[in-house]
Motif scaffolding. Structure first.
Motif, PDB file in Angstrom:
ATOM      1  N   ILE A 148       9.154 -33.004 -23.826  1.00  0.00           N
ATOM      2  CA  ILE A 148       9.511 -32.976 -22.402  1.00  0.00           C
ATOM      3  C   ILE A 148       8.344 -32.387 -21.605  1.00  0.00           C
ATOM      4  O   ILE A 148       7.933 -32.930 -20.569  1.00  0.00           O
ATOM      5  CB  ILE A 148      10.797 -32.148 -22.176  1.00  0.00           C
ATOM      6  CG1 ILE A 148      11.981 -32.853 -22.842  1.00  0.00           C
ATOM      7  CG2 ILE A 148      11.065 -31.968 -20.675  1.00  0.00           C
ATOM      8  CD1 ILE A 148      13.281 -32.101 -22.742  1.00  0.00           C
ATOM      9  N   ALA A 149       7.783 -31.291 -22.129  1.00  0.00           N
ATOM     10  CA  ALA A 149       6.642 -30.667 -21.439  1.00  0.00           C
ATOM     11  C   ALA A 149       5.451 -31.605 -21.391  1.00  0.00           C
ATOM     12  O   ALA A 149       4.815 -31.772 -20.340  1.00  0.00           O
ATOM     13  CB  ALA A 149       6.275 -29.364 -22.142  1.00  0.00           C
ATOM     14  N   THR A 150       5.141 -32.274 -22.511  1.00  0.00           N
ATOM     15  CA  THR A 150       3.947 -33.135 -22.514  1.00  0.00           C
ATOM     16  C   THR A 150       4.142 -34.340 -21.593  1.00  0.00           C
ATOM     17  O   THR A 150       3.190 -34.792 -20.967  1.00  0.00           O
ATOM     18  CB  THR A 150       3.604 -33.618 -23.940  1.00  0.00           C
ATOM     19  OG1 THR A 150       4.765 -34.218 -24.501  1.00  0.00           O
ATOM     20  CG2 THR A 150       3.133 -32.491 -24.822  1.00  0.00           C
ATOM     21  N   VAL A 151       5.386 -34.824 -21.519  1.00  0.00           N
ATOM     22  CA  VAL A 151       5.643 -35.946 -20.619  1.00  0.00           C
ATOM     23  C   VAL A 151       5.384 -35.520 -19.178  1.00  0.00           C
ATOM     24  O   VAL A 151       4.707 -36.220 -18.409  1.00  0.00           O
ATOM     25  CB  VAL A 151       7.089 -36.465 -20.791  1.00  0.00           C
ATOM     26  CG1 VAL A 151       7.507 -37.313 -19.591  1.00  0.00           C
ATOM     27  CG2 VAL A 151       7.215 -37.268 -22.063  1.00  0.00           C
ATOM     28  N   LEU A 152       5.879 -34.325 -18.817  1.00  0.00           N
ATOM     29  CA  LEU A 152       5.668 -33.861 -17.446  1.00  0.00           C
ATOM     30  C   LEU A 152       4.182 -33.653 -17.152  1.00  0.00           C
ATOM     31  O   LEU A 152       3.702 -33.984 -16.068  1.00  0.00           O
ATOM     32  CB  LEU A 152       6.449 -32.566 -17.211  1.00  0.00           C
ATOM     33  CG  LEU A 152       7.971 -32.738 -17.137  1.00  0.00           C
ATOM     34  CD1 LEU A 152       8.665 -31.397 -17.028  1.00  0.00           C
ATOM     35  CD2 LEU A 152       8.355 -33.626 -15.958  1.00  0.00           C
ATOM     36  N   LEU A 153       3.451 -33.136 -18.131  1.00  0.00           N
ATOM     37  CA  LEU A 153       2.012 -32.942 -17.944  1.00  0.00           C
ATOM     38  C   LEU A 153       1.308 -34.288 -17.772  1.00  0.00           C
ATOM     39  O   LEU A 153       0.379 -34.427 -16.977  1.00  0.00           O
ATOM     40  CB  LEU A 153       1.420 -32.178 -19.128  1.00  0.00           C
ATOM     41  CG  LEU A 153       1.809 -30.696 -19.187  1.00  0.00           C
ATOM     42  CD1 LEU A 153       1.450 -30.093 -20.528  1.00  0.00           C
ATOM     43  CD2 LEU A 153       1.139 -29.923 -18.064  1.00  0.00           C
ATOM     44  N   THR A 154       1.762 -35.291 -18.531  1.00  0.00           N
ATOM     45  CA  THR A 154       1.180 -36.627 -18.403  1.00  0.00           C
ATOM     46  C   THR A 154       1.410 -37.175 -16.999  1.00  0.00           C
ATOM     47  O   THR A 154       0.516 -37.771 -16.389  1.00  0.00           O
ATOM     48  CB  THR A 154       1.814 -37.582 -19.432  1.00  0.00           C
ATOM     49  OG1 THR A 154       1.661 -37.009 -20.719  1.00  0.00           O
ATOM     50  CG2 THR A 154       1.159 -38.938 -19.391  1.00  0.00           C
ATOM     51  N   VAL A 155       2.611 -36.929 -16.464  1.00  0.00           N
ATOM     52  CA  VAL A 155       2.912 -37.409 -15.115  1.00  0.00           C
ATOM     53  C   VAL A 155       1.995 -36.726 -14.101  1.00  0.00           C
ATOM     54  O   VAL A 155       1.465 -37.382 -13.190  1.00  0.00           O
ATOM     55  CB  VAL A 155       4.398 -37.166 -14.774  1.00  0.00           C
ATOM     56  CG1 VAL A 155       4.663 -37.454 -13.304  1.00  0.00           C
ATOM     57  CG2 VAL A 155       5.290 -38.038 -15.637  1.00  0.00           C
ATOM     58  N   ALA A 156       1.785 -35.413 -14.296  1.00  0.00           N
ATOM     59  CA  ALA A 156       0.879 -34.696 -13.391  1.00  0.00           C
ATOM     60  C   ALA A 156      -0.501 -35.332 -13.420  1.00  0.00           C
ATOM     61  O   ALA A 156      -1.160 -35.503 -12.385  1.00  0.00           O
ATOM     62  CB  ALA A 156       0.802 -33.233 -13.784  1.00  0.00           C
ATOM     63  N   PHE A 157      -0.931 -35.718 -14.607  1.00  0.00           N
ATOM     64  CA  PHE A 157      -2.235 -36.337 -14.748  1.00  0.00           C
ATOM     65  C   PHE A 157      -2.267 -37.707 -14.062  1.00  0.00           C
ATOM     66  O   PHE A 157      -3.267 -38.072 -13.436  1.00  0.00           O
ATOM     67  CB  PHE A 157      -2.581 -36.474 -16.236  1.00  0.00           C
ATOM     68  CG  PHE A 157      -4.045 -36.436 -16.489  1.00  0.00           C
ATOM     69  CD1 PHE A 157      -4.720 -35.226 -16.470  1.00  0.00           C
ATOM     70  CD2 PHE A 157      -4.761 -37.597 -16.722  1.00  0.00           C
ATOM     71  CE1 PHE A 157      -6.075 -35.180 -16.676  1.00  0.00           C
ATOM     72  CE2 PHE A 157      -6.123 -37.553 -16.926  1.00  0.00           C
ATOM     73  CZ  PHE A 157      -6.780 -36.353 -16.903  1.00  0.00           C
ATOM     74  N   ALA A 158      -1.150 -38.407 -14.166  1.00  0.00           N
ATOM     75  CA  ALA A 158      -1.058 -39.725 -13.509  1.00  0.00           C
ATOM     76  C   ALA A 158      -1.200 -39.574 -11.994  1.00  0.00           C
ATOM     77  O   ALA A 158      -1.875 -40.373 -11.342  1.00  0.00           O
ATOM     78  CB  ALA A 158       0.272 -40.393 -13.849  1.00  0.00           C
ATOM     79  N   VAL A 159      -0.577 -38.517 -11.463  1.00  0.00           N
ATOM     80  CA  VAL A 159      -0.683 -38.280 -10.023  1.00  0.00           C
ATOM     81  C   VAL A 159      -2.143 -38.048  -9.647  1.00  0.00           C
ATOM     82  O   VAL A 159      -2.643 -38.588  -8.650  1.00  0.00           O
ATOM     83  CB  VAL A 159       0.188 -37.073  -9.606  1.00  0.00           C
ATOM     84  CG1 VAL A 159      -0.029 -36.740  -8.140  1.00  0.00           C
ATOM     85  CG2 VAL A 159       1.644 -37.365  -9.875  1.00  0.00           C
TER      86      VAL A 159
END
Lengths: 257, 554
Positions: B167-178
């Motif tokens: 869950i944490a890595t997915v959220l971090l990936t989204v931050a990177f996408a932004v």
């Protein structure tokens, strides 16, 4: 010799008559203002005269041709600039005029030459090669005006042509209309902007609910109504002045509550 | 769903921010924007979106979840956590970035707030937080849709600890996408012309549509491919890729392995997205806002000042002069040629069907069940060139329908106000443009390929095929309802085509292709059929050209 003759023209949409028997005739070399509120039947009349609507009752003759029988020949000799007209704005004005010009069966080289000249006169030459989706409403309106006049028509039908034009362009268009008249063209001009109609029209026809309710020069109408500006005539003739005041009063009351 | 997420985000906001934010107004702003999000038409789903009260956002989210399901299956397909995690995170990174660019651009590039909200008594901090809340809710909705299946699968396959970490890595990936999206926008905004920006965003949208069209066909088939990935080695450069950081973080949690390389990856996974996010808020976002403001003021006036004599004729104008018989016809030809190359609505509908050609080839290769080398060796002995001859027609006939739609359909009034005696001339001009612009190049490429494989034997077949294709194209155009180019409103409920007509179409196509197949070995029959087919084309061409106004639908 009248160039437009309409006899008891009727048009119904779903059992509702929007034109209830209009009879008119117009001579060449006149500017005729055709006024009425929204839904009065102005655009319908123009669409019939330009051969766009062929399903109507009564008779309509334009330049001695029946609009039902010879719509193509009539369209070749008239120009039509509709209300809130859309155009294919991914094209550049040059390309759009080329498209319309070809539909008017003009020669390529002539279209090209005329387009550039006319765009230049309308101050659009420097943008003539950029696509029109970046254009303002007034700039598009100028292109539309050109597209309706490029084949040098004998009769010009205009439906609210000044909407969206800036003040300078309005003056220019009025001047163009006056000079077209001087060169013998007939202009059939539909509008609800009293001000403009009053100044350039030789004759004013007011219609409401599909019927002609006044017809004559501005002076005649003014004398008949014994009131100042055409706007007053208009509201007096359509009988809605008191109602406006009433509605406005109620509006203020609600704001205060 | 967005209401629950909004509540959650607002709750967090209340905890974090105390002063200077008016929560009532914040809530109404965010709610209104979310309502608008729900109603925004998703270009990817234009054809399916027909009722006004339907929820296009929900449809998109369901499709995303569905695609996420396939990505999530990787967890079970490969035995390696690293590989499945790399695929899942790469998928999320790609999808988030593309969604942000294609869909959210309308929100990010919209400066209507300045005119609508700023004149109202709302302080700037409230507005700023409201925008932030809106973006967060938007992102969380898509994150949830994209990652719900993969994360659940990770829980099932690798237990609680890996699941929570994912869950944490997915959220971090989204931050990177932004962050990537912002970088891309900053780059695009260098083209200070608003039209250019919208054009570029448009290309991304077209790309996304093609990706969806192709992806929905290809991805499910790739799942079988998973076994090939088991002997997969990480290359040195792969340590620079965000999905790899995330995957190795998960692995080290799974194995309790915190050696130097894993620790480094954890640090990257955790710190880099946070650092870039900080960088973005601190430096990128303010300059972005400034450029955006400048964008709307700049009307993009560039003086070209080129006199008309220097204007070069475009390709379509050159071609039309010797391909078209009448002025109306060349008007149709040129305009269809030009607008199909520029109108986003047309491109978004039509380009995916072009891409389907590749999908068909792909499916054909996979269906054979053999590997590519054997297929290649057996090809010259087969009759597969027939497939190549008729392949482009499947895609290109769809253009006949698409070309009648346009956002600016009202502009079609000119057809009626101008002296057009036979509207069929405009239609035939348009059909010629479509055939020449889209069919001929595809056919030539396929012909070149077939010529390379089969040699001169297929010359006669491609010649007959050309006329048969043209006949099919014209036949479909002449049997359906006739519309003038760009005269119909898109997104309105489409009339279902007459069933008998469709059956008739299919029968004629099947007959033509079947006849060709039967006569493959008989060269002289093929040659003698070419004039027959060409005559058919000529007759069809004449029928369409002579269409009268009463035969045109509006």
């Amino acid at each position: 010799m009248p160039v437009i003759r309409i006899t008891s023209l009727k048009k119904e949409y779903s059992r509702n008559y929007v034109l209830k028997g209009i009879t008119l005739s117009m001579d060449a070399g006149q500017i005729v203002g055709y006024i009425g509120p929204n839904g009065a039947g102005k655009s319908t009349t123009i669409k019939i005269l330009t051969g766009i609507i062929s399903d109507f009752e009564g008779e309509a003759i334009v330049m001695d041709m029946d609009v039902r029988k010879n719509p193509v020949e009539i369209k070749q000799k008239i120009g039509y600039i509709p209300e809130q007209a859309a155009l294919y704005d991914v094209l550049t004005p040059i390309e759009y005029l080329r498209f319309v010009g070809k539909l008017y069966q003009l020669e390529d080289s002539l279209i090209e030459k005329k387009s550039w000249e006319l765009l230049r006169l309308f101050d659009l030459a420097d943008k003539a090669k950029s696509r029109m989706n970046g254009y303002s409403k007034g700039m598009k309106q100028k292109v539309l005006l050109i597209s309706g006049l490029i084949h040098n028509p004998e009769i010009i039908f205009l439906d609210e042509p000044l909407s969206g034009l800036d003040a300078n362009a309005v003056i220019l268009v009025k001047e163009i209309l006056s000079q077209l008249k001087l060169s013998g063209k007939t202009i059939f001009y539909s509008s609800h902007i009293m001000d403009v109609v009053e100044k350039i029209s030789d004759r004013i026809i007011i219609i409401d609910k599909g019927e002609v309710i006044a017809d004559g020069s501005f002076e005649t109408l003014k004398n008949n109504a014994s009131q100042g500006s055409l706007e007053n005539i208009f509201t007096a003739l359509t009988g809605s002045s008191e109602q406006h005041q009433n509605t406005a009063g109620q509006f203020i009351d609600v704001l205060k509550s | 769903m967005d209401k629950w997420i909004l509540k959650l985000v607002l709750f967090c906001c209340r905890l974090l921010v105390r002063q200077g934010v008016d929560f009532e107004r914040l809530k109404i702003i965010a709610e209104t924007k979310l309502i608008m999000d729900r109603r925004r038409v998703y270009l990817n789903w234009r054809q399916r979106q027909q009722r006004e009260n339907s929820n296009p956002l929900m449809v998109t989210l369901i499709v995303y979840a569905f695609l996420g399901l396939y990505a999530g299956f990787m967890v079970f397909v490969t035995r390696s956590l690293v590989i499945s995690a790399i695929i899942i995170h790469a998928y999320i990174l790609f999808m988030m970035t593309m969604t942000m660019i294609t869909d959210f651009s309308s929100v990010l590039l919209d400066t209507a707030d300045n005119q609508i909200i700023l004149p109202k008594p709302v302080n700037s901090k409230t507005l700023f937080v409201a925008r932030l809340v809106h973006i967060l809710v938007y992102l969380l909705q898509f994150t949830l849709a994209l990652s719900i299946f993969p994360v659940v699968f990770l829980f099932i396959a690798y237990g609680f600890l890996v699941g929570i970490t994912s869950i944490a890595t997915v959220l971090l990936t989204v931050a990177f996408a932004v962050f990537i999206t912002y970088l891309l926008y900053a780059a695009i905004l260098r083209f200070s012309n608003e039209q250019k920006v919208r054009d570029i965003v448009g290309y991304f949208q077209i790309f996304m549509t093609i990706f969806f069209a192709v992806g929905l066909q290809v991805l499910p088939r790739l799942v079988n491919f998973g076994n090939l990935l088991d002997n997969f080695q990480l290359q040195a450069y792969s340590y620079f890729l965000p999905p790899v950081w995330m995957a190795l973080t998960l692995e080290s949690v799974q194995q309790f392995n915190f050696d130097s390389i894993h620790s480094l990856m954890i640090a990257c996974a955790l710190l880099l997205p946070l650092f870039t996010f900080w960088l973005m808020i601190k430096y990128l976002a303010p300059s972005f806002a400034r450029k955006l403001a400048a964008l709307n003021n700049d009307a993009g006036t560039k003086k070209s000042g080129i006199p008309y004599t220097q204007r070069r004729k475009s390709i379509s104008e050159k071609l039309s002069s010797f391909l078209c018989r009448s002025k109306s016809e060349s008007a149709g030809f040129e305009t269809v040629w030009k607008i199909t190359g520029r109108d986003k609505g047309f491109k978004i509908q039509f380009y995916p069907s072009l891409a389907y050609m590749l999908v068909f080839i792909f499916i054909f290769v996979f269906k054979s069940g053999r590997d590519v080398n054997t297929l290649w060796e057996n090809l010259p002995g087969s009759r597969m060139f027939l497939f190549f001859i008729y392949l482009p027609m499947l895609s290109i006939t769809s253009a006949i329908t698409f070309v009648s739609y346009n956002e600016n359909f009202q502009a079609s009034w000119v057809y009626q106000s101008t002296p057009v005696g036979r509207p069929g001339q405009i239609i035939i001009g348009g059909l010629k443009a479509l055939f020449l612009k889209f069919f001929i190049p595809a056919y030539l490429i396929l012909f070149a390929f077939a010529f390379y494989v089969w040699g001169t034997d297929i010359l006669d077949d491609f010649a007959l095929g050309f006329f048969n294709n043209l006949a099919i194209f014209l036949l479909i155009a002449s049997l359906g309802d006739h519309y003038l180019p760009f005269s119909r409103q898109p997104n309105v409920k489409q009339q279902s085509g007459r069933f008998a007509q469709v059956i008739l179409q299919l029968l004629v196509i099947a007959a033509l292709v079947g006849l060709h197949y039967l006569l493959l070995t008989n060269d002289w029959m093929i040659y003698s059929l070419i004039p027959v087919s060409a005559t058919g084309c000529f007759l069809l061409l004449r029928t369409i050209r002579n269409l009268r106004w009463v035969e045109i639908s509006f």
